[in-house]
Design a protein around this motif. Sequence first.
Motif, PDB file in Angstrom:
ATOM      1  N   UNK A 104       0.801  -1.234   0.000  1.00 12.88           N
ATOM      2  CA  UNK A 104       0.000   0.000   0.000  1.00 12.88           C
ATOM      3  C   UNK A 104       0.833   1.283   0.000  1.00 12.88           C
ATOM      4  N   UNK A 105       2.123   1.189   0.353  1.00 13.84           N
ATOM      5  CA  UNK A 105       2.981   2.378   0.386  1.00 13.84           C
ATOM      6  C   UNK A 105       3.632   2.697  -0.967  1.00 13.84           C
ATOM      7  N   UNK A 106       3.547   1.779  -1.909  1.00 12.76           N
ATOM      8  CA  UNK A 106       4.199   1.975  -3.201  1.00 12.76           C
ATOM      9  C   UNK A 106       3.486   3.056  -4.010  1.00 12.76           C
ATOM     10  N   UNK A 107       4.277   3.818  -4.728  1.00 14.05           N
ATOM     11  CA  UNK A 107       3.743   4.858  -5.615  1.00 14.05           C
ATOM     12  C   UNK A 107       3.754   4.318  -7.044  1.00 14.05           C
ATOM     13  N   UNK A 108       2.665   4.528  -7.791  1.00 11.01           N
ATOM     14  CA  UNK A 108       2.608   4.000  -9.152  1.00 11.01           C
ATOM     15  C   UNK A 108       3.227   4.945 -10.182  1.00 11.01           C
ATOM     16  N   UNK A 109       3.963   4.372 -11.113  1.00 17.46           N
ATOM     17  CA  UNK A 109       4.448   5.105 -12.269  1.00 17.46           C
ATOM     18  C   UNK A 109       3.839   4.425 -13.494  1.00 17.46           C
ATOM     19  N   UNK A 110       2.915   5.112 -14.190  1.00 17.55           N
ATOM     20  CA  UNK A 110       2.268   4.482 -15.348  1.00 17.55           C
ATOM     21  C   UNK A 110       3.177   4.489 -16.578  1.00 17.55           C
ATOM     22  N   UNK A 111       3.381   3.316 -17.155  1.00 12.85           N
ATOM     23  CA  UNK A 111       4.179   3.149 -18.374  1.00 12.85           C
ATOM     24  C   UNK A 111       3.550   2.020 -19.181  1.00 12.85           C
ATOM     25  N   UNK A 112       3.962   1.876 -20.426  1.00  9.42           N
ATOM     26  CA  UNK A 112       3.539   0.695 -21.180  1.00  9.42           C
ATOM     27  C   UNK A 112       4.403  -0.486 -20.745  1.00  9.42           C
ATOM     28  N   UNK A 113       3.914  -1.677 -20.980  1.00  3.45           N
ATOM     29  CA  UNK A 113       4.710  -2.864 -20.660  1.00  3.45           C
ATOM     30  C   UNK A 113       6.015  -2.840 -21.462  1.00  3.45           C
ATOM     31  N   UNK A 114       5.959  -2.313 -22.663  1.00  7.49           N
ATOM     32  CA  UNK A 114       7.146  -2.186 -23.505  1.00  7.49           C
ATOM     33  C   UNK A 114       8.207  -1.317 -22.812  1.00  7.49           C
TER      34      UNK A 114
END
Length: 167
Positions: A104-114
């Motif tokens: 729950x503490x992790x911050x998301x970085x949106x990227x493509x799987x590529x």
Amino acid sequence: MSFERVIPDPGFAGDDGTAALEVASVLAAYDAAPDTGHAAALAVLQDSRVLVPVLAVAGEVEYDEAGLAHDKTSDMATVLITGRDGRTALLAFTSMGSLQAWDPQARPVPVTLRRAARSALQDGADAVLVDVAGPVMFAVEGDELNALAQDLVLVRVGPGWGWVRSM
């Protein structure tokens, strides 16, 4: 003189953090038949948005008069895990729900799987591991990881699958 602060668009406008319906469906089909569903799942996932977690790690530590440690600096870092066989993997998640189930503490970085594949190789990882905490764990490794990182595209070729250069 005034300056307007502009934050670049990562390409996922309107993303609410849920897994795309097509991604969830293809991973469920893969879970039901991993031997025959892997390529189809990868074909959908290759340009899908995933969330790569970053966590704060302590940098310098200073001690107060009582001898208690306090973080003086911290950095943000992506997460690599090491499997029992010694290979490492960069983590990626299809939704905020699956990321938060892991940490729950992790911050998301949106990227493509590529893009995650390129980052994994740059970090010396052997794989990208998608949804390690479920609902369906999916690994991209070996030739597939290298192909994605080189911008090759997995497409249906007759009854099978093949890699082609993107146009």
